[in-house]
Design a protein around this motif. Structure first.
Motif, PDB file in Angstrom:
ATOM      1  N   UNK A  88       0.827  -1.205   0.000  1.00  0.00           N
ATOM      2  CA  UNK A  88       0.000   0.000   0.000  1.00  0.00           C
ATOM      3  C   UNK A  88       0.863   1.258   0.000  1.00  0.00           C
ATOM      4  N   UNK A  89       1.971   1.211   0.751  1.00  0.00           N
ATOM      5  CA  UNK A  89       2.896   2.343   0.739  1.00  0.00           C
ATOM      6  C   UNK A  89       3.434   2.559  -0.680  1.00  0.00           C
ATOM      7  N   UNK A  90       3.807   1.462  -1.340  1.00  0.00           N
ATOM      8  CA  UNK A  90       4.384   1.604  -2.671  1.00  0.00           C
ATOM      9  C   UNK A  90       3.365   2.106  -3.683  1.00  0.00           C
ATOM     10  N   UNK A  91       2.148   1.622  -3.591  1.00  0.00           N
ATOM     11  CA  UNK A  91       1.121   2.086  -4.536  1.00  0.00           C
ATOM     12  C   UNK A  91       0.927   3.592  -4.449  1.00  0.00           C
ATOM     13  N   UNK A  92       1.092   4.143  -3.252  1.00  0.00           N
ATOM     14  CA  UNK A  92       0.927   5.594  -3.087  1.00  0.00           C
ATOM     15  C   UNK A  92       2.253   6.332  -3.258  1.00  0.00           C
ATOM     16  N   UNK A  93       3.339   5.578  -3.505  1.00  0.00           N
ATOM     17  CA  UNK A  93       4.653   6.202  -3.652  1.00  0.00           C
ATOM     18  C   UNK A  93       5.183   6.794  -2.366  1.00  0.00           C
ATOM     19  N   UNK A  94       4.768   6.229  -1.251  1.00  0.00           N
ATOM     20  CA  UNK A  94       5.068   6.854   0.037  1.00  0.00           C
ATOM     21  C   UNK A  94       6.110   6.058   0.817  1.00  0.00           C
ATOM     22  N   UNK A 181      14.812  13.102  -6.396  1.00  0.00           N
ATOM     23  CA  UNK A 181      13.621  12.998  -5.547  1.00  0.00           C
ATOM     24  C   UNK A 181      12.356  13.209  -6.360  1.00  0.00           C
ATOM     25  N   UNK A 182      12.363  14.188  -7.259  1.00  0.00           N
ATOM     26  CA  UNK A 182      11.179  14.475  -8.069  1.00  0.00           C
ATOM     27  C   UNK A 182      10.842  13.305  -8.989  1.00  0.00           C
ATOM     28  N   UNK A 188       6.281   7.229  -8.285  1.00  0.00           N
ATOM     29  CA  UNK A 188       5.774   6.541  -7.095  1.00  0.00           C
ATOM     30  C   UNK A 188       6.716   5.425  -6.644  1.00  0.00           C
ATOM     31  N   UNK A 189       7.967   5.780  -6.496  1.00  0.00           N
ATOM     32  CA  UNK A 189       8.982   4.844  -6.014  1.00  0.00           C
ATOM     33  C   UNK A 189       9.435   5.321  -4.638  1.00  0.00           C
ATOM     34  N   UNK A 190       9.113   4.581  -3.604  1.00  0.00           N
ATOM     35  CA  UNK A 190       9.326   5.061  -2.235  1.00  0.00           C
ATOM     36  C   UNK A 190      10.796   5.297  -1.887  1.00  0.00           C
ATOM     37  N   UNK A 191      10.980   6.245  -0.982  1.00  0.00           N
ATOM     38  CA  UNK A 191      12.299   6.567  -0.433  1.00  0.00           C
ATOM     39  C   UNK A 191      12.192   6.576   1.083  1.00  0.00           C
ATOM     40  N   UNK A 192      13.187   5.987   1.744  1.00  0.00           N
ATOM     41  CA  UNK A 192      13.339   6.150   3.189  1.00  0.00           C
ATOM     42  C   UNK A 192      14.427   7.197   3.400  1.00  0.00           C
ATOM     43  N   UNK A 209      12.047  20.125   0.049  1.00  0.00           N
ATOM     44  CA  UNK A 209      11.290  19.884   1.277  1.00  0.00           C
ATOM     45  C   UNK A 209       9.833  19.558   0.970  1.00  0.00           C
ATOM     46  N   UNK A 210       9.245  20.264  -0.002  1.00  0.00           N
ATOM     47  CA  UNK A 210       7.854  20.016  -0.363  1.00  0.00           C
ATOM     48  C   UNK A 210       7.659  18.606  -0.914  1.00  0.00           C
ATOM     49  N   UNK A 211       8.599  18.168  -1.766  1.00  0.00           N
ATOM     50  CA  UNK A 211       8.495  16.818  -2.328  1.00  0.00           C
ATOM     51  C   UNK A 211       8.619  15.763  -1.220  1.00  0.00           C
ATOM     52  N   UNK A 212       9.560  15.962  -0.324  1.00  0.00           N
ATOM     53  CA  UNK A 212       9.769  14.988   0.751  1.00  0.00           C
ATOM     54  C   UNK A 212       8.525  14.895   1.628  1.00  0.00           C
ATOM     55  N   UNK A 213       7.935  16.032   1.965  1.00  0.00           N
ATOM     56  CA  UNK A 213       6.715  16.014   2.776  1.00  0.00           C
ATOM     57  C   UNK A 213       5.593  15.277   2.069  1.00  0.00           C
ATOM     58  N   UNK A 214       5.518  15.442   0.736  1.00  0.00           N
ATOM     59  CA  UNK A 214       4.427  14.854  -0.033  1.00  0.00           C
ATOM     60  C   UNK A 214       4.574  13.344  -0.200  1.00  0.00           C
ATOM     61  N   UNK A 215       5.801  12.834  -0.101  1.00  0.00           N
ATOM     62  CA  UNK A 215       6.042  11.428  -0.436  1.00  0.00           C
ATOM     63  C   UNK A 215       6.463  10.579   0.758  1.00  0.00           C
ATOM     64  N   UNK A 216       6.340  11.094   1.988  1.00  0.00           N
ATOM     65  CA  UNK A 216       6.767  10.326   3.153  1.00  0.00           C
ATOM     66  C   UNK A 216       5.799  10.445   4.323  1.00  0.00           C
TER      67      UNK A 216
END
Length: 244
Positions: A88-94, A181-182, A188-192, A209-216
């Motif tokens: 589910x995390x991966x499907x949302x790219x999170x 990151x973009x 939709x490829x997750x990053x830790x 910062x905006x991208x990181x907030x949106x994807x984590x």
């Protein structure tokens, strides 16, 4: 510059970097496919991830939450959900944004353990990179370094360690970080991520910062230094093993 090339299964990216003091790199293809060629061998995938060797064999049982001496149930719930419901995390790219102000609080250790647990369950390629090493890859004209950089785009799961540990005033560095990151955000490829600050205090431009907030999902670690405790325990275990 990043430009799409091809269509369908043959789709890839043409990537060119303009590095001050080094000039513009030659365009090179970055494959969009991200399945690991070692799908049936998690240990081999982990060994090729560039993860610190001391963390490669670590799993969830090696992370001792009791060392923090406080309630860590909220953190454990997020960590467990990330592993057990990773699809589910991966499907949302999170992915996760693991942070604390204190150095040695177990951020990198935990990030690597999570990647190992996911790699053990799924045939995914994964990569680990620190910010200083990413900057060196971008500057390099070596073909092997370019291939390594390609892998950071293409892998299914990426650990970006110590985000914010660079001079945020250098525009070309911020641009290189943002491109990576973009791209992963859009695909939709997750990053830790791990960091010593929350996203509002990252020493980089606002777009990153905006991208990181949106994807984590943010994961604040307790402000406790556990690295020395872990090292002391492992040293004791080693001595007991060699001394009988």
């Amino acid at each position: 510059m990043v430009r799409p090339y091809g269509q369908g299964r043959d789709r890839c990216l043409l990537v060119t970097y303009d590095v001050p003091g080094y000039g513009e790199t030659q365009p090179f293809m970055m494959p969009c496919g991200s399945e690991s060629p070692y799908a049936d061998d998690p240990s081999r995938r982990i060994s090729r991830s560039m993860m610190p060797e001391g963390y490669m064999q670590k799993t969830g049982k090696d992370f001792d939450w009791s060392l923090y001496g406080e309630d860590t149930e909220p953190q454990k719930k997020i960590v467990n959900a990330f592993v057990t419901r990773y699809a589910e995390f991966e499907r949302s790219g999170r992915g996760l944004y693991i942070f604390s102000k204190v150095k040695g609080s177990g951020k990198t250790f935990l990030a690597c353990i999570l990647a190992n647990e996911i790699a053990a369950r799924r045939p995914f390629s994964l990569k680990f990179i620190t910010l200083p090493d990413l900057i060196e890859l971008v500057k390099s004209r070596d073909e092997l370094d370019r291939q390594t950089l390609d892998g950071l785009y293409a892998c299914r799961l990426l650990i970006m360690d110590d985000i914010g540990a660079h001079d945020g005033g250098q525009a070309w560095i911020n641009e290189a970080i943002f491109r990576l990151i973009d791209y992963r955000y859009r695909e939709r490829r997750p990053v830790i991520f791990t960091s010593n600050c929350d996203t509002s205090h990252l020493d980089c431009n606002e777009r990153i910062a905006d991208r990181i907030e949106a994807m984590t999902v943010p994961l604040r670690m307790p402000e406790v230094r556990v690295r020395k405790q872990i090292a002391a325990r492992e040293s004791g275990e080693f001595l007991r093993s060699v001394m009988g």
